[in-house]
Design a protein around this motif. Structure first.
Motif, short mmCIF file in Angstrom:
data_model
loop_
_atom_site.label_atom_id
_atom_site.label_comp_id
_atom_site.label_asym_id
_atom_site.label_seq_id
_atom_site.Cartn_x
_atom_site.Cartn_y
_atom_site.Cartn_z
N ASN A 128 -23.94 -121.22 -132.41
CA ASN A 128 -24.66 -121.64 -134.20
C ASN A 128 -25.20 -123.03 -134.40
OD1 ASN A 128 -24.00 -119.46 -135.31
ND2 ASN A 128 -22.05 -119.50 -136.29
N ARG A 132 -29.29 -122.56 -136.39
CA ARG A 132 -29.69 -120.81 -136.02
C ARG A 132 -28.56 -120.27 -135.49
NH1 ARG A 132 -33.29 -119.29 -130.72
NH2 ARG A 132 -33.39 -117.74 -130.36
N GLN A 133 -28.31 -119.25 -136.02
CA GLN A 133 -26.74 -118.34 -135.22
C GLN A 133 -27.38 -117.00 -134.37
OE1 GLN A 133 -25.06 -116.62 -139.16
NE2 GLN A 133 -24.98 -118.97 -139.78
N ARG A 134 -27.01 -117.49 -133.86
CA ARG A 134 -27.05 -116.13 -132.58
C ARG A 134 -25.73 -115.42 -132.54
NH1 ARG A 134 -31.44 -116.61 -127.25
NH2 ARG A 134 -31.29 -114.32 -127.71
N PHE A 136 -23.64 -112.82 -128.97
CA PHE A 136 -24.32 -112.17 -127.54
C PHE A 136 -23.03 -111.12 -127.49
CE2 PHE A 136 -25.86 -116.03 -127.58
CZ PHE A 136 -27.81 -116.00 -127.11
N ASP A 150 -27.79 -110.58 -126.16
CA ASP A 150 -27.72 -110.39 -128.01
C ASP A 150 -27.63 -108.97 -128.17
OD1 ASP A 150 -30.21 -109.28 -128.49
OD2 ASP A 150 -31.16 -111.89 -128.70
N ARG A 152 -29.46 -108.05 -130.18
CA ARG A 152 -30.74 -107.51 -130.71
C ARG A 152 -31.29 -106.34 -128.62
NH1 ARG A 152 -34.64 -110.48 -134.37
NH2 ARG A 152 -33.79 -110.83 -136.19
N LYS A 154 -32.17 -108.56 -126.20
CA LYS A 154 -32.62 -109.16 -125.38
C LYS A 154 -32.18 -109.56 -124.18
CE LYS A 154 -35.31 -112.35 -127.26
NZ LYS A 154 -36.28 -112.88 -127.84
N GLU A 156 -31.01 -112.57 -121.50
CA GLU A 156 -31.57 -114.21 -121.42
C GLU A 156 -30.61 -115.17 -120.36
OE1 GLU A 156 -33.79 -115.43 -125.14
OE2 GLU A 156 -32.00 -115.54 -124.51
N VAL A 161 -30.98 -119.65 -123.19
CA VAL A 161 -30.28 -120.01 -124.40
C VAL A 161 -29.77 -121.48 -124.39
CG1 VAL A 161 -28.13 -119.53 -125.22
CG2 VAL A 161 -29.08 -117.64 -123.44
#
Length: 247
Positions: A128, A132-134, A136, A150, A152, A154, A156, A161
């Motif tokens: 965070n 933007r929040q991601r 994993f 992640d 979705r 993806k 990486e 990252v």
């Protein structure tokens, strides 16, 4: 008889010519696709499933097929959040800091790799920063490089990252309990300033916390036990009982 044979031959010739003009997607309307369900990125013995698919088979159709297997090793559910890839590399050096791979959207491939989310309550990473929040759901260390997956799908490497937090002067690493216990246990917060440059760094200290200079280190520690989650944030946690200082 001769006339009938001549007509059959003529009809056969016409059908052959028509078939030649048809697009490949119509002539070869089914194909056998091999799916490899991996438990991890370098799973050397994945579960193999073969499905007959058509040229227009989509994600909904494939998931429906997988959801009806009685064998639990072959079955895939929406809860597992499966993602499909065009054959994952099977040697560690293929995964490096700038590695990136997106899930496929079509299934006209002879061999397809499958990865599912980590269904355990712990061992996840949340980022965070900068609004933007991601999230994993899977993290691996291969050839001393961290690879993230992640929600979705993806994939990486750590360099990609890490770009999201490079240049942020003040970061905090929150060591969180498993999601199922999050409402019952307080956060354990330890400071995480990185990217040396600005001289002033806010920090949170606690009896269990310690100053860390590498944002990857708490993630590596988490992977050794997988009994907690990691949240990296640029906003100071508002936990009472922790002392905020400045340097």
């Amino acid at each position: 008889m001769k006339i009938a044979k001549a007509r059959d031959k003529s009809s056969s010739t016409i059908l052959n010519k028509l078939e030649e003009k048809l697009p490949a997607s119509v002539k070869e309307w089914t194909m056998t696709v091999e799916f490899l369900i991996h438990r991890s990125l370098l799973d050397s013995s994945p579960t193999t499933v073969k499905l007959m698919l058509g040229p227009h088979s989509d994600l909904s159709e494939v998931l429906w097929m997988f959801s009806h297997f009685k064998d639990k090793k072959k079955r895939l559910t929406l809860k597992q959040n499966p993602h499909f890839y065009k054959r994952l590399p099977m040697f560690p050096k293929a995964y490096w800091g700038e590695f990136r791979m997106h899930p496929i959207e079509t299934f006209q491939h002879p061999s397809i790799s499958v990865l599912t989310d980590n269904l355990d309550d712990a061992g996840r990473v949340f980022l965070n920063t900068a609004g933007r929040q991601r999230a994993f759901s899977n993290v691996w260390v291969l050839s001393d490089t961290i690879i993230f997956k992640d929600v979705r799908g993806k994939l990486e490497g750590e360099s990609i990252v890490g770009e999201a937090i490079q240049g942020i002067p003040n970061l905090w690493c929150c060591e969180e309990p498993p999601l199922s216990l999050a409402s019952e246990s307080p956060l354990q917060t330890m400071p995480l300033p990185i990217w040396s440059g600005p001289s002033r760094t806010a920090r949170i200290t606690s009896a269990k916390g310690k100053l860390l200079w590498d944002w990857r280190e708490p993630i590596r520690q988490m992977l050794k036990s997988r009994d907690f989650n990691i949240r990296i944030t640029d906003e100071p946690p508002s936990n009472s009982g922790y002392l905020a200082e400045s340097t």
